[in-house]
Structure formats: structure tokens, C-alpha cells
Motif scaffolding. Structure first.
Motif, short mmCIF file in Angstrom:
data_model
loop_
_atom_site.label_atom_id
_atom_site.label_comp_id
_atom_site.label_asym_id
_atom_site.label_seq_id
_atom_site.Cartn_x
_atom_site.Cartn_y
_atom_site.Cartn_z
N ASN A 297 0.82 -1.22 0.00
CA ASN A 297 0.00 0.00 0.00
C ASN A 297 0.85 1.26 0.00
O ASN A 297 0.38 2.33 -0.39
CB ASN A 297 -0.92 0.03 1.22
CG ASN A 297 -1.92 -1.10 1.24
OD1 ASN A 297 -1.87 -2.00 0.43
ND2 ASN A 297 -2.85 -1.06 2.18
N GLN A 298 2.10 1.16 0.47
CA GLN A 298 2.96 2.33 0.54
C GLN A 298 3.78 2.54 -0.73
O GLN A 298 4.53 3.51 -0.83
CB GLN A 298 3.87 2.24 1.76
CG GLN A 298 3.09 2.29 3.06
CD GLN A 298 3.97 2.35 4.29
OE1 GLN A 298 5.13 2.75 4.22
NE2 GLN A 298 3.43 1.95 5.42
N GLY A 299 3.64 1.64 -1.68
CA GLY A 299 4.23 1.88 -2.98
C GLY A 299 5.50 1.12 -3.27
O GLY A 299 6.17 0.58 -2.37
N LEU A 300 5.85 1.13 -4.53
CA LEU A 300 7.03 0.44 -5.01
C LEU A 300 8.32 1.05 -4.45
O LEU A 300 9.30 0.35 -4.20
CB LEU A 300 7.04 0.48 -6.54
CG LEU A 300 7.99 -0.43 -7.30
CD1 LEU A 300 7.78 -1.88 -6.94
CD2 LEU A 300 7.78 -0.23 -8.81
N GLY A 301 8.31 2.37 -4.26
CA GLY A 301 9.50 3.03 -3.74
C GLY A 301 9.86 2.52 -2.35
O GLY A 301 11.03 2.20 -2.07
N ASP A 302 8.88 2.43 -1.47
CA ASP A 302 9.11 1.93 -0.12
C ASP A 302 9.52 0.46 -0.16
O ASP A 302 10.42 0.02 0.56
CB ASP A 302 7.84 2.11 0.72
CG ASP A 302 8.01 1.66 2.15
OD1 ASP A 302 8.58 2.42 2.94
OD2 ASP A 302 7.59 0.52 2.48
N LEU A 303 8.88 -0.32 -1.04
CA LEU A 303 9.21 -1.74 -1.17
C LEU A 303 10.68 -1.92 -1.57
O LEU A 303 11.42 -2.72 -0.96
CB LEU A 303 8.28 -2.37 -2.21
CG LEU A 303 8.39 -3.88 -2.47
CD1 LEU A 303 7.05 -4.42 -2.99
CD2 LEU A 303 9.48 -4.22 -3.51
N LEU A 304 11.10 -1.17 -2.59
CA LEU A 304 12.48 -1.31 -3.06
C LEU A 304 13.49 -0.90 -2.00
O LEU A 304 14.56 -1.51 -1.88
CB LEU A 304 12.67 -0.47 -4.33
CG LEU A 304 11.92 -0.96 -5.57
CD1 LEU A 304 12.00 0.06 -6.69
CD2 LEU A 304 12.47 -2.31 -6.04
N ALA A 305 13.14 0.12 -1.22
CA ALA A 305 14.06 0.55 -0.16
C ALA A 305 14.23 -0.53 0.90
O ALA A 305 15.31 -0.67 1.50
CB ALA A 305 13.52 1.83 0.49
N ARG A 306 13.20 -1.34 1.12
CA ARG A 306 13.25 -2.37 2.16
C ARG A 306 13.95 -3.65 1.69
O ARG A 306 14.50 -4.39 2.50
CB ARG A 306 11.85 -2.68 2.66
CG ARG A 306 11.21 -1.52 3.41
CD ARG A 306 9.80 -1.85 3.89
NE ARG A 306 9.15 -0.69 4.48
CZ ARG A 306 9.29 -0.32 5.76
NH1 ARG A 306 10.07 -1.03 6.57
NH2 ARG A 306 8.67 0.75 6.21
N VAL A 307 13.90 -3.92 0.39
CA VAL A 307 14.49 -5.18 -0.10
C VAL A 307 15.80 -4.96 -0.85
O VAL A 307 16.37 -5.92 -1.38
CB VAL A 307 13.49 -5.93 -1.02
CG1 VAL A 307 12.17 -6.16 -0.30
CG2 VAL A 307 13.26 -5.19 -2.33
N LYS A 308 16.30 -3.75 -0.87
CA LYS A 308 17.45 -3.41 -1.72
C LYS A 308 18.70 -4.24 -1.41
O LYS A 308 19.56 -4.43 -2.27
CB LYS A 308 17.77 -1.92 -1.63
CG LYS A 308 18.28 -1.44 -0.29
CD LYS A 308 18.55 0.06 -0.33
CE LYS A 308 19.24 0.57 0.94
NZ LYS A 308 18.48 0.31 2.17
#
Length: 735
Positions: A297-308
Motif C-alpha cells: 500500500n505504501q508503494g514500489l518506492g518503499d518496497l524497493l528501499a526495504r528489499v534493496k
């Protein structure tokens, strides 16, 4: 002058570019107003201000601030209200988290935003943050219905200086995609309450558990109460199909929602889109990503920051992305996609921009392409679908000859979907949701599955009747074609039509109005303005928001130049200054290059109306002269092309304020109604003209260099004033 502690006019303190502009413009307004005995004060409704006001117990005594939004909420219910409201951030979760981090870095010990609250304390903090999210401000202040239109000076200028429109071709592949069923539109039920009632919302699960979702709801007699839901399974199936269709068509994939105003439902829908886009990744690595705190729900940007830092997941994301269609980009240079941040793509700004551009959106290659515009719910998607079809058939609109679409919007007392935040829920289990009245009557009932998005909304009798009467007044004043945008086949709209028709008939004006579903009303309105004629769109709350971006962006190139008057139901006035959708990019440029391209034309339009309202309300003849002079200054500002330009080295917002002040002073010095005012402003006008070269040089002395105003969400007022008021000569003349 006000006889109590409340200033005659309240000018709201907000965020981003409009707040930077206020540091330059507001001192001019206060100085000029004082000559008429008018006081202009401020109230802080910025995101940072709302956060600080919400958590006073976490702050030192000297850091605490009053809850200005609550204070204004009380004021707008009084006849004395005279509020100029600038656009404020309707915060998404990423914006809220960023604002909290900035405040903490500045020494404010506000709590972190609990993304997954577990303890009672965290749940309480989360509930307080949730009251700040999304459009927390507008429903509080809008104690009246909306009257939005292009100011006459603005419309004349747009016709004389038409903006560039993208070319439409009949073979454009751009289209709107919406669900064929299972959406909010198809599942809606509605009823008008014959008596005052309280209600509760209960989910009875298939296993027999009873979960009270909400209780203590209270509705006066005559309230239209709706309930509906979106099927999560239908949504997921639709999104998966559209991703594949888009790839086959060779165009951009784009999602258009309102994750700020619809702060519960639309972020969830957005999250479904992120999950659909990366479906194979979630299938394989879902548990690992959840452990890393990923919330789609918080978006792809937040997702990428968490799994980078997880190379395997990143490789899987890259592999899936390579198989997907190209995506509509928010910023192709920085790789910011349509799915990065839920608040980056707001439908009422993004769709008109794409339509104005000939149906083109920016792709990851930095070039423009046709796009599939995914708008899952069918409630209002037909407006954009019909607009696109119209321009494919007829070609682009000609702003030089186009008429105008004015708007009267039902929005008072949290009307319709924009008041649904406290009664929107993601279903924790399958079962039946019921809205049950105090006498045990089941008003509405839906069978739902786990993950479905259910919501209730309402519109009260007094605002509805006020809205219809406002429409009658405007039609009589203008004689324009007037259309109620209501669909007799939609449950909610049918209830409104049952209010509208009897009022029109009782007033003997039924023949002056048409009632059309949104799709048909869209085409009728486009046909009308294409002929150079004018029309009034009389709409509900969401369409008010959408149309007062769509038509102004087509007619004027921007919605920030609209005259927006809210006639408060208890006699006061709220004057809104336009949209703020492009403000973040303006701030980024300002910080990098000391160039602010925000145009304060919306503020000028609201200011003139505010002064004239004050003149009528308090019998202040000088205030009316100030208001008339503001209109003359606005016309001069437009005729002489003093608007801010886009690039450093060109005039910016501060230059435009100098010219506005100069034209305003000249108009006041030249008027013959009040010799005292003329004498006061004559030397000011002369000095502003005489010192023009020196003032402009001082305003532009440090352009092109990075600036630090001490924060994005919570800037330092001293630093901001220094950079926004760099001309000592101008400051001395204004006083």
C-alpha cells in the motif's frame, strides 16, 4: 477592524510552494490591508503543524502550538468567518513518515508512525496519526458548498494567450480501463433516512463471530446514507488482465487514484496494483518481504528501499519488470514510476495533464507514449473515458475560442465519499456486513470476502438543499446551460434526484436545468464549450474535485488559477486559492536553484473576493475598494505577462509579487472613491515604479544557487523570509 481577538481575515499557513510564496506575499497583503483598518492573521494547517498539535504531550512547553485546524473548524461555523485557504498537503503515509523524521531531526520528540501497531499505546498513536492522514483539513473547513469558476480576467487572458495543447489523433491507443463489475459503483446501495437515527456497522463472519467495525454513528433526518464495497478478487483479476492487455497493445501502463482524499480505500487499491505488478515476486518471496516490513500500500518506492540489500529478491523484481509493459513515469530521469508513491499520481491532476497532452504520458525512455489509464472504479471513470473519446473524434480543444465550465459542488459537512474515511474497512474475514439502525432495522447489507474494501458514506439534507438553491442562484445570475451530473441508475444519485426535482419544481425553474449521468454530461459540456458557450456543472463532492481540475487545465493550462468561493452555511466565507498538485516539484527546483515558479494568481483571485465579502459583512467601504483594486491589479498582472516563468534567470514568484503590489498600489492611488486611501497609496505606487530596476536586481541577486530554508515540511521562518524577501528596497516601501 475586528472587535475581538480574531483577525478580520485568516490566511492559512500551509506547506510546500504555496507556503514559500506566502513568505513573500503575505507581508504585502497585511501592509495594504492595514490602510483600510483590516487585520490579516494566520492559522497553521500545514502537515507539520497538524502533527505538532496532535502530540503536545511529547513536546517541550515552548514547542507546543494550538490546534489551529480545530479553531478554524469552529470559526467556519460562524457568520464572522473569512478564511483564505491555500492548498495544503493531503498526506500519504510516506509523506507523513518523512514529516515526522524531519521534525524529530529538528528536536521535536514526536512519536514514530507505527506502521504495524501491536500494543494499545501504539494503536492509540496510530489512530491519532490516521486523523492527520489524507484530506484531514478540507472536510473540517468546508462547512459550505463549492462555487468554482475561472475568474473573468483569467479566462480573458487564456483566450487571448492560448496555451499549447497536445494533438489528438483518431487512432490514439490511449484508453481508460475500468472494472466490469465488483467495484464500488456496481455494489452501491443507498437510502434516505426518514428520521434522525444512530447506527453501527457490524461484520458477522461465516464462522459466526460478530465484529463491530463502527458504532455511535449519528445521522439527522433526511440524510442520504450509502454503502458499497469493492471485491478484492475482482480487482486482482482486473489488474492482472489489464497488465497483459497493456503489454499486448504496446503502450504505457498507468494507474490513477486519489490516495490522499480517499485515504483508506485508494491506498489499499494502490497496494493491490503493486502486488499485481510484482505478482511472481510476492508469490515466491512474500513471507520474506513481509518480514522486511514491506507493505505494498505504501508503494514500489518503499518496497524497493526495504528489499534493496536482498540480491535474490532484487533480481526477481528486475526479471518481472522486464516482462511487464513500460510504465507511466512520474520522473523518468530519476526512475520514479507510477507505482512508486501512492500520492505521486493523483487522478484529478494526472488525467487532465495526460488529456491536455494529446493522450500522451512519459515513459521510462524519457519519451511520450500512448497509455492505458487504469481507473478501477466506474463511479467517475466514464468522465475521463468520454473526454478521451470526444477528443479522438473532434481533435484537441482550442483554448482561444473555448467557453468555460463552472462548477457548483455538494461538499458541506463531509458529503459523500470524501467523508467516508471513518467508515471504510478492509474486511478481516468473509461474512456479511450490516449497517444497523438504533431500532434494529438493517439499513444496508453486503456479503463480502476477506480483503474486500467496504465503505459507507452520507450526505445530509441541509447541505443538499443548500447546494440546489446555490445552483438556482448561479443559473439565474448567468443564464448558462446548467446540468446536474447525476445518474438515475446509480443508487446514491437516485436519492439526490429525489431531492433535486421537487426543489426545482417548487421554485418554478425545472425547465432551466438538465439532469444527466456523468458520461452524458461530460460530452454535453465538451460540446458546449467547443462552440464557445458556457455551462455550469452541478456535481457531488468527488466530481467537484475532478472537474475543477479537468476543465481548467484544458481551458487555462492550470487549475491553480480558479476562483473558488465556499459560501459557508452559517453565513461566513471560505476562499480557496486553487490546486497544489505541482508544488513538490516547485520546491525541489527552489532548493536547487533559488527559483520558485509557483504562480500566486489563485491567491490574488481569492484575496479580492475576501475583501469584498468583508466589505459586505462588516460595512467596510475601504475593504471593497481594496478588493476592486485587487481585481484591477490581477488584470494588469495578466495583461503585462508578469507570471513566474519556469527557468532560473527568468522572473519567478517574487518578481510577480512585486508587480502585483505595484499594480495594486497604482489602482488604489488612482481610485476616486476614498481620498484618504488614494493619498496613502500614491507615494507607495510612485516609489515602486521609481525603484523598479533596483528592486528587480535585489530580488534576483542570488538566483541559480542552492538555498536552505531550514526544512521541507517545517521550514525555518527566519531563513524562509530572508530568501523570499531579498529586496531591502521593496521591504522598506511596503513597510
Amino acid at each position: 477592524m475586528s472587535t475581538n481577538d480574531t483577525p478580520d481575515i485568516i490566511y492559512t499557513k500551509v506547506d510546500e510552494a504555496p507556503e514559500l510564496a506566502s513568505a513573500s506575499l503575505l507581508p504585502i497583503i497585511q501592509s495594504f490591508a492595514s490602510a483600510a483598518g483590516v487585520t490579516v492573521g494566520t492559522k497553521d494547517i500545514s502537515l507539520a503543524g497538524r502533527i505538532l498539535a496532535t502530540f503536545p504531550e511529547h513536546l517541550a512547553e515552548d514547542q507546543r502550538i494550538p490546534d489551529d485546524l480545530a479553531i478554524l473548524g469552529d470559526l467556519v461555523k460562524t457568520p464572522e468567518a473569512n478564511v483564505i485557504k491555500l492548498p495544503n498537503i493531503s498526506a500519504s503515509v510516506p509523506q507523513l513518515v518523512a514529516a515526522v523524521k524531519e521534525l524529530q531531526a529538528q528536536g521535536y520528540a514526536v512519536p514514530d508512525y507505527p506502521e504495524v501497531p501491536t500494543t494499545d499505546a501504539e494503536k492509540e498513536i496510530r489512530a491519532r496519526f490516521d486523523s492527520i492522514k489524507g484530506s484531514a483539513v478540507n472536510p473540517v473547513l468546508r462547512e459550505g458548498n463549492s462555487d468554482r469558476r475561472a475568474a473573468s480576467a483569467v479566462k480573458k487572458y487564456a483566450q487571448a494567450n492560448p496555451h499549447r495543447m497536445g494533438d489528438w489523433s483518431a487512432d490514439s491507443k490511449t484508453r481508460v480501463a475500468s472494472m466490469s463489475g465488483g467495484d464500488f459503483f456496481s455494489n452501491e446501495v443507498s437510502a434516505t433516512l426518514p428520521r434522525a437515527a444512530t447506527a453501527r456497522i457490524v461484520l458477522t463472519t461465516d464462522s459466526g463471530e460478530e465484529i463491530v467495525l463502527k458504532e455511535g454513528l449519528s445521522y439527522p433526518a433526511g440524510t442520504v446514507v450509502d454503502a458499497t464495497y469493492m471485491s478484492a478478487a475482482s480487482l486482482d483479476e482486473f489488474l492482472a488482465e489489464e497488465i497483459e492487455k497493456t503489454k499486448a497493445e504496446g503502450v504505457l501502463f498507468s494507474l490513477h487514484l486519489k490516495a490522499t482524499m480517499m485515504k483508506v480505500s485508494d491506498p489499499i487499491v494502490f497496494g493491490h496494483a503493486v502486488r499485481a505488478w510484482l505478482a511472481p515476486v510476492f508469490e515466491k518471496y512474500g513471507a520474506e518481504m513481509e518480514a522486511l516490513g514491506v507493505n505494498p500500500n505504501q508503494g514500489l518506492g518503499d518496497l524497493l528501499a526495504r528489499v534493496k540489500d536482498n540480491a535474490e529478491i532484487m533480481a526477481a523484481i528486475e526479471a518481472v519488470t522486464a516482462e511487464r509493459p513500460p510504465m507511466y513515469m512520474v520522473d523518468s530521469d530519476r526512475g520514479i514510476t507510477n507505482l512508486h508513491v501512492p500520492s505521486d499520481v493523483i487522478i484529478d491532476a494526472s488525467m487532465p495533464a495526460l488529456i491536455r497532452g494529446g493522450g500522451k504520458g512519459w515513459g521510462p525512455d524519457g519519451k511520450e507514449h500512448d497509455a492505458v489509464c487504469v481507473i478501477p472504479d466506474n463511479s467517475y471513470a466514464p468522465v475521463y473515458d468520454e473526454t478521451i473519446k470526444f477528443f479522438k473524434e473532434h481533435g484537441k480543444l482550442n483554448p482561444a475560442t473555448a467557453g468555460t465550465v463552472q462548477n457548483l459542488g455538494l461538499m458541506a459537512q463531509k458529503a459523500q465519499e470524501y467523508g467516508s474515511h471513518p467508515t471504510t474497512f478492509e474486511m478481516p474475514a468473509a461474512g456479511k456486513v450490516r449497517m444497523i439502525l438504533d431500532d434494529g432495522t438493517v439499513l444496508h447489507e453486503h456479503a463480502v470476502q476477506k480483503g474486500d474494501i467496504w465503505r459507507a458514506a452520507s450526505a445530509r439534507k441541509a447541505p443538499i438543499e443548500d447546494w440546489v438553491n446555490l445552483a438556482i442562484e448561479r443559473q439565474k445570475a448567468t443564464g448558462y446551460r446548467s446540468i446536474f451530473w447525476l445518474d438515475k441508475n446509480r443508487a446514491h444519485d437516485a436519492q439526490l434526484i429525489a431531492y433535486v426535482k421537487p426543489i426545482l419544481e417548487a421554485k418554478g425553474v425545472a425547465d432551466k436545468f438538465e439532469i444527466m449521468a456523468p458520461r452524458e454530461a461530460t460530452r454535453a459540456s465538451l460540446e458546449t464549450i467547443t462552440k464557445g458557450e458556457n455551462t455550469i456543472a452541478i456535481t457531488g463532492n468527488v466530481l467537484r474535485d475532478y472537474l475543477t481540475d479537468l476543465f481548467p487545465i484544458l481551458e487555462l493550462a492550470t487549475s491553480a488559477k480558479m476562483l473558488s468561493v465556499v459560501k459557508l452555511m452559517n453565513g461566513g466565507g471560505l476562499f480557496e486559492t486553487g490546486a497544489g498538485g505541482s508544488a513538490p516539484k516547485h520546491v525541489q527546483q527552489f532548493q536547487a536553484e533559488n527559483h520558485l515558479r509557483w504562480d500566486s494568481l489563485g491567491e490574488f483571485c481569492a484575496l479580492g473576493e475576501s475583501f469584498k465579502f468583508l466589505a459586505d459583512a462588516k460595512g467596510n467601504a475601504k475593504a471593497r475598494i481594496l478588493g476592486d483594486a485587487v481585481e484591477a491589479a490581477t488584470q494588469g498582472y495578466l495583461d503585462n505577462d508578469n507570471s513566474p516563468q519556469r527557468k532560473p534567470g527568468q522572473p519567478d514568484n517574487r518578481d510577480s509579487h512585486y508587480w502585483f503590489a505595484r499594480y495594486w498600489a497604482e489602482a488604489l492611488a488612482a481610485q476616486t472613491q476614498d481620498a484618504e486611501l488614494a493619498a496613502h497609496f500614491a507615494p507607495i505606487a510612485a516609489a515602486l515604479a521609481e525603484k523598479e530596476e533596483q528592486i528587480i536586481a535585489e530580488l534576483r541577486a542570488d538566483r541559480g544557487k542552492p538555498v536552505d530554508q531550514g526544512g521541507y515540511f517545517h521550514p525555518d521562518p527566519v531563513k524562509t523570509a530572508a530568501v523570499m524577501r531579498p529586496s531591502a528596497t521593496l521591504n522598506a516601501i511596503i513597510g
